[in-house]
Design a protein around this motif. Structure first.
Motif, PDB file in Angstrom:
ATOM      1  N   SER A  79       0.851  -1.179   0.000  1.00 29.67           N
ATOM      2  CA  SER A  79       0.000   0.000   0.000  1.00 29.67           C
ATOM      3  C   SER A  79       0.894   1.238   0.000  1.00 29.67           C
ATOM      4  O   SER A  79       0.642   2.217   0.700  1.00 29.67           O
ATOM      5  N   CYS A  80       1.918   1.185  -0.820  1.00 30.35           N
ATOM      6  CA  CYS A  80       2.996   2.168  -0.791  1.00 30.35           C
ATOM      7  C   CYS A  80       2.531   3.584  -1.138  1.00 30.35           C
ATOM      8  O   CYS A  80       3.221   4.548  -0.829  1.00 30.35           O
ATOM      9  N   GLY A  81       1.368   3.697  -1.781  1.00 28.50           N
ATOM     10  CA  GLY A  81       0.865   5.005  -2.172  1.00 28.50           C
ATOM     11  C   GLY A  81       0.296   5.799  -1.010  1.00 28.50           C
ATOM     12  O   GLY A  81       0.043   6.993  -1.118  1.00 28.50           O
ATOM     13  N   THR A  82       0.080   5.103   0.117  1.00 25.85           N
ATOM     14  CA  THR A  82      -0.474   5.786   1.280  1.00 25.85           C
ATOM     15  C   THR A  82       0.477   5.664   2.459  1.00 25.85           C
ATOM     16  O   THR A  82       0.079   5.458   3.597  1.00 25.85           O
ATOM     17  N   ALA A  83       1.777   5.780   2.141  1.00 29.65           N
ATOM     18  CA  ALA A  83       2.817   5.645   3.159  1.00 29.65           C
ATOM     19  C   ALA A  83       2.695   6.740   4.229  1.00 29.65           C
ATOM     20  O   ALA A  83       2.236   7.836   3.899  1.00 29.65           O
ATOM     21  N   PRO A  84       3.131   6.461   5.459  1.00 30.24           N
ATOM     22  CA  PRO A  84       3.553   5.145   5.937  1.00 30.24           C
ATOM     23  C   PRO A  84       2.345   4.309   6.383  1.00 30.24           C
ATOM     24  O   PRO A  84       1.375   4.865   6.866  1.00 30.24           O
ATOM     25  N   VAL A  85       2.450   3.009   6.199  1.00 31.13           N
ATOM     26  CA  VAL A  85       1.326   2.158   6.564  1.00 31.13           C
ATOM     27  C   VAL A  85       1.695   1.202   7.688  1.00 31.13           C
ATOM     28  O   VAL A  85       2.862   0.891   7.905  1.00 31.13           O
ATOM     29  N   ALA A  86       0.673   0.779   8.400  1.00 31.34           N
ATOM     30  CA  ALA A  86       0.876  -0.139   9.517  1.00 31.34           C
ATOM     31  C   ALA A  86      -0.353  -1.017   9.658  1.00 31.34           C
ATOM     32  O   ALA A  86      -1.436  -0.675   9.172  1.00 31.34           O
ATOM     33  N   MET A  87      -0.168  -2.167  10.285  1.00 28.77           N
ATOM     34  CA  MET A  87      -1.307  -3.017  10.610  1.00 28.77           C
ATOM     35  C   MET A  87      -1.361  -3.172  12.118  1.00 28.77           C
ATOM     36  O   MET A  87      -0.333  -3.290  12.777  1.00 28.77           O
ATOM     37  N   CYS A  88      -2.578  -3.162  12.660  1.00 27.39           N
ATOM     38  CA  CYS A  88      -2.744  -3.493  14.063  1.00 27.39           C
ATOM     39  C   CYS A  88      -3.617  -4.731  14.068  1.00 27.39           C
ATOM     40  O   CYS A  88      -4.801  -4.655  13.691  1.00 27.39           O
TER      41      CYS A  88
END
Ligand code: FMN
Ligand code: SF4
Ligand code: FES
Lengths: 473, 161
Positions: free
Chosen positions: B131-140
């Motif tokens: 999902s590099c277009g909405t950097a930075p990304v994370a999952m919880c």
């Protein structure tokens, strides 16, 4: 004016468009499947007969569709290699591992329009006499897996999937299989091993060409999500209409993932070759340019494994002249049409369609160190050059970004990379060597200066300052 | 503690086996399901899976040790994965990782996954999450978060119970 052409993502972002089957059906869903199943035997002028399956395969070949997963290989040709005489079952696998850094296009299809993929898969299964197919989705997309399972259930309930599809006597089943965080599962033979319940160790080709010895040693087709979704459109609009989209030898549409230092990162579906690299980055319909006051430094044009292109580079690219002859012309990086062939002629590739933009604020050594760490982490470890080499490169890059570099590290990196490519079981070897080869060659002064500065500092007994300066990417 | 797989889960897994011509193929899906239920993959889980799929425990161990998503130790109830790879790094994922670590009293310089002492949170860097277009990304855990600013990160933490 260059703009998007939305075919696969036509509805995906429309208000009120949902991933359930009712919505899909309201938008003409599963009509292409009905069309495919209704095809009768076609009589050719020379008296030969073509089955429905052969007609679809022929259409896909004629459409010029090239794989959207990375290699850009003709989909129709790939299908023609399938061993149909072995008497073994033929399998189809949708590669939804989407893990090439920079790429986020399959995610859009999987999450917003899963039925489109499923319809494309059912048609592809029918065309290739496949009874059992899998969607291999990366483990970090649990929501995607849930949506797909729900969509498959809906398709079964409506008779599009399962036994006796739409009363035609055709049986096709599709299951979702989840990966578990390893990049190498995207490589098709690694994926197959993983689907067999093993470590994702890629197989050596020859002899293990999936089309002959794939899943369970049976003929197997592996295609990317976007490729299979395109099949649905080829069947619905016909190969010749599809081939009118895009440019010669680079037909259809392609979803480009644009990320990095642009104002408006995102995914854009375009006709292949109708938009240039520069337009994708600068035009207001796409990336909208760089941030205020910044200039372009480099572009990774096709996922992190593709060779980097440096701002200002000029390439010899063949262009069709007015007399129809192909003539070599000088072309600036930004004028390159974003297609398979032009990027290849520029010494790189459009790979997975992922563009990563870097402006003059980046530390280019830090960028490569970031990628180096990725490849060192993701090597499956089967081949010595890749397993050891990716780690050595990452270590050298680590020291260059932590104040312990040496001037000769630049050549050391090139030396290792040169000894990986071409000496490994799978293309990961190239994938990890190419970024190093291209970054170091094109920005050699920066790599050498960094190493030299570290050496000078070390001689003075203080590398602290440089370490702090270079720690950020 | 004895290792028991609830019957509904076992039924689910039995159904999964039918998806494949060869039982062994179901092993990754088994491990996902068991990890989801128990929080990690224990020795018992490995042996149980091997028996169910008519394999040797080593056939399962080699998966648990190869695939990064599987873990042999319990981790925090809320597992936060921050993307480390290039586009996210350019978009500030290192700052995000540092911020999360300092909020939770963890050492951002330590390698690998880290868990708070109360077992509530774990933080780790992972590779490109597509999902590099909405950097930075994370999952919880299973929830995906895009364009995670520090404020957003704080909100994510405060929503975890
Ligand atoms: C290291 C490596 C990683 C790959 N990762 C992916 C991936 O994540 N998704 C994908 O579709 N193809 C990936 N590929 C390409 C696949 O091996 C395969 O060529 C592709 O799935 C074929 O589909 P296509 O012909 O439709 O493009 C990868 C290849 C290599 C060498
Ligand atoms: S090249 Fe690397 S990733 Fe590919 S099989 Fe060899 S060690 Fe594994
Ligand atoms: S680099 Fe972070 S999602 Fe791709």
């Amino acid at each position: 004016m260059p703009q998007e052409y939305r075919l696969i993502l036509k509805h995906a972002d429309q208000a009120g468009y949902t991933p359930d089957i009712e919505c899909y059906l309201r938008h003409g869903g599963y009509e292409a499947l009905r069309k495919a199943l209704a095809l009768g035997v076609k009589e050719l002028p020379d008296g030969k007969k073509m089955t429905a399956q052969e007609q679809i395969r022929d259409e896909v070949l004629k459409s010029g569709l090239r794989g959207r997963g990375g290699a850009g290989f003709s989909c129709g040709l790939k299908w023609s290699f399938v061993d149909r005489k072995s008497g073994k079952p033929i399998y189809l696998i949708c590669n939804a591992d989407e893990s090439e850094p920079g790429t986020f296009k399959d995610r859009q299809i999987l999450h917003k329009d899963p039925h489109q993929l499923i319809e494309g898969m059912i048609i592809s299964c029918f065309a290739n006499d496949v009874k059992l197919a899998y969607i291999y989705i990366r483990g970090e997309m649990p929501e995607g897996a849930r949506l797909l399972n729900k969509a498959l259930k809906e398709a079964r309930a409506k008779g599009f999937l399962g036994k006796n599809i739409l009363g035609t006597g055709v049986d096709i089943e599709i299951h979702v299989h989840r990966g578990a965080g390893a990049y190498i599962c995207g490589e098709e033979t690694g994926l197959i091993e993983s689907l067999e319940g093993k470590r994702a160790y890629p197989r050596i080709k020859p002899p293990y060409f999936p089309a002959i010895l794939g899943l369970y040693m049976c003929p197997t087709i592996v295609n990317n999500v976007e490729t299979l979704a395109a099949v649905r459109h080829i069947v619905s609009m016909g190969a010749s209409e599809y081939a009118k989209l895009g440019t010669a030898n680079n037909t259809g549409t392609r979803i480009v993932s644009l990320s990095g230092q642009v104002k408006r990162p995102g995914y854009f579906e375009v006709e292949v070759g109708k938009v240039t690299l520069g337009e994708l980055i600068y035009h207001e319909n796409f990336g909208g340019g760089l941030r205020e006051g910044r200039t372009l430094k480099a572009i990774i044009p096709g996922g992190s494994s593709s060779k980097v292109l440096k701002a200002g580079e000029v390439f010899k690219v063949k262009k069709k002249g007015e007399d129809g002859q192909w003539v070599p012309v000088d072309m600036n990086l930004l004028d390159l049409p974003y297609d398979f062939d032009s990027l290849q002629q520029a010494g790189s590739m459009s790979g997975s369609g992922a563009i990563i933009v870097m402006d003059d604020s980046v530390d280019i050594v830090g960028v490569l160190a970031n990628l180096g760490e990725f490849y060192a982490h993701e090597s499956c470890g089967q081949c010595t050059p890749c397993r050891e080499g990716s780690l050595w490169m990452s270590k050298a890059l680590h020291r260059l970004t932590h104040g312990h570099g040496r001037k000769e590290d630049a050549n050391y990196l090139l030396h290792i990379a040169q000894n990986i490519q071409g000496r490994t079981i799978c293309a990961f070897g190239e994938a990890c060597a190419w970024p190093v080869l291209s970054f170091v060659k094109k920005f050699k002064d920066e790599f050498e200066a960094r190493g030299a500065a570290d050496e000078a500092n070390a001689a003075q007994g203080s590398h602290a300052a440089n370490a702090v300066a270079s720690h950020k990417v | 503690m004895t290792f028991t797989v609830p019957s509904e889960l076992e039924a689910e897994l039995n159904e999964l086996i039918t998806h494949y011509p060869q039982k062994r193929s179901a092993s990754l899906m088994f491990l996902h399901a068991l990890q989801e239920h128990f929080g990690h993959i224990s020795k018992e889980a490995v042996e149980w899976t091997a028996t169910k799929l008519e394999l040797q425990p080593i056939n399962i161990w080699e998966l648990v040790t190869f695939y990064p998503m599987f873990r042999q130790e319990p981790v925090g109830r809320h597992q936060i994965k921050v993307c480390r790879t290039l586009s996210c790094a350019l978009g500030g994922s290192h700052t995000l990782h540092k911020h999360l670590c300092s909020r939770l009293g963890l050492d951002s310089k330590k390698h690998g996954i880290q868990t708070t002492q109360d077992g509530k949170f774990s933080v780790e860097f992972v590779e490109c999450l597509a999902s590099c277009g909405t950097a930075p990304v994370a999952m919880c855990n299973e929830t995906f978060h895009e364009a995670v600013t520090q404020e957003k990160a704080d909100a994510i933490l405060s929503e975890c119970r």
